[in-house]
Design a protein around this motif. Structure first.
Motif, PDB file in Angstrom:
ATOM      1  N   UNK A  74     -30.875  -6.902  -0.303  1.00  0.00           N
ATOM      2  CA  UNK A  74     -31.350  -7.801   0.742  1.00  0.00           C
ATOM      3  C   UNK A  74     -32.493  -8.652   0.195  1.00  0.00           C
ATOM      4  N   UNK A  75     -32.960  -9.547   1.028  1.00  0.00           N
ATOM      5  CA  UNK A  75     -34.188 -10.280   0.723  1.00  0.00           C
ATOM      6  C   UNK A  75     -35.347  -9.294   0.708  1.00  0.00           C
ATOM      7  N   UNK A  76     -36.487  -9.720   0.221  1.00  0.00           N
ATOM      8  CA  UNK A  76     -37.694  -8.885   0.197  1.00  0.00           C
ATOM      9  C   UNK A  76     -38.463  -9.050   1.503  1.00  0.00           C
ATOM     10  N   UNK A  77     -39.056  -7.949   1.961  1.00  0.00           N
ATOM     11  CA  UNK A  77     -39.877  -7.938   3.168  1.00  0.00           C
ATOM     12  C   UNK A  77     -41.190  -7.216   2.873  1.00  0.00           C
ATOM     13  N   UNK A  78     -42.104  -7.306   3.833  1.00  0.00           N
ATOM     14  CA  UNK A  78     -43.303  -6.465   3.755  1.00  0.00           C
ATOM     15  C   UNK A  78     -42.849  -5.013   3.904  1.00  0.00           C
TER      16      UNK A  78
END
Length: 95
Positions: A74-78
């Motif tokens: 997935x995309x990166x998140x906090x």
């Protein structure tokens, strides 16, 4: 979250109607040192891992088939946002 008696790790729940659609991409080759902090059981043909790298988190999906394995991320998140998405995945509210 489903746990089967012989399994030590949780399984991702059945996808629920209206679940969040995650965007799956080819893995980044830049990050060589990601740390896996949670994972689903390896008894299934699709295994999910919650990963941390460079102060961010993402989910890695590995599909095992006749032709080997396929990995997407997935995309990166906090860290906090990724924990929410991970929880949703385990409950079948995200795929």
């Amino acid at each position: 979250m489903e746990i089967i008696a012989d399994c030590m790790s949780p399984h991702a729940g059945e996808a629920q109607e209206g679940h969040m659609q995650l965007v799956w991409r080819e893995p980044f080759q830049v990050e060589e040192r990601a740390r896996v902090v949670a994972w689903t059981c390896h008894c299934r043909t699709i295994v999910y891992e919650l990963c941390r790298a460079a102060g961010q988190s993402y989910i890695r999906r590995t599909s095992f088939g006749k032709d080997g394995q396929t990995v997407h991320e997935t995309y990166r998140w906090s860290l906090a946002e990724a924990a929410k998405v991970w929880d949703a995945l385990l409950k079948g509210q995200a795929r």
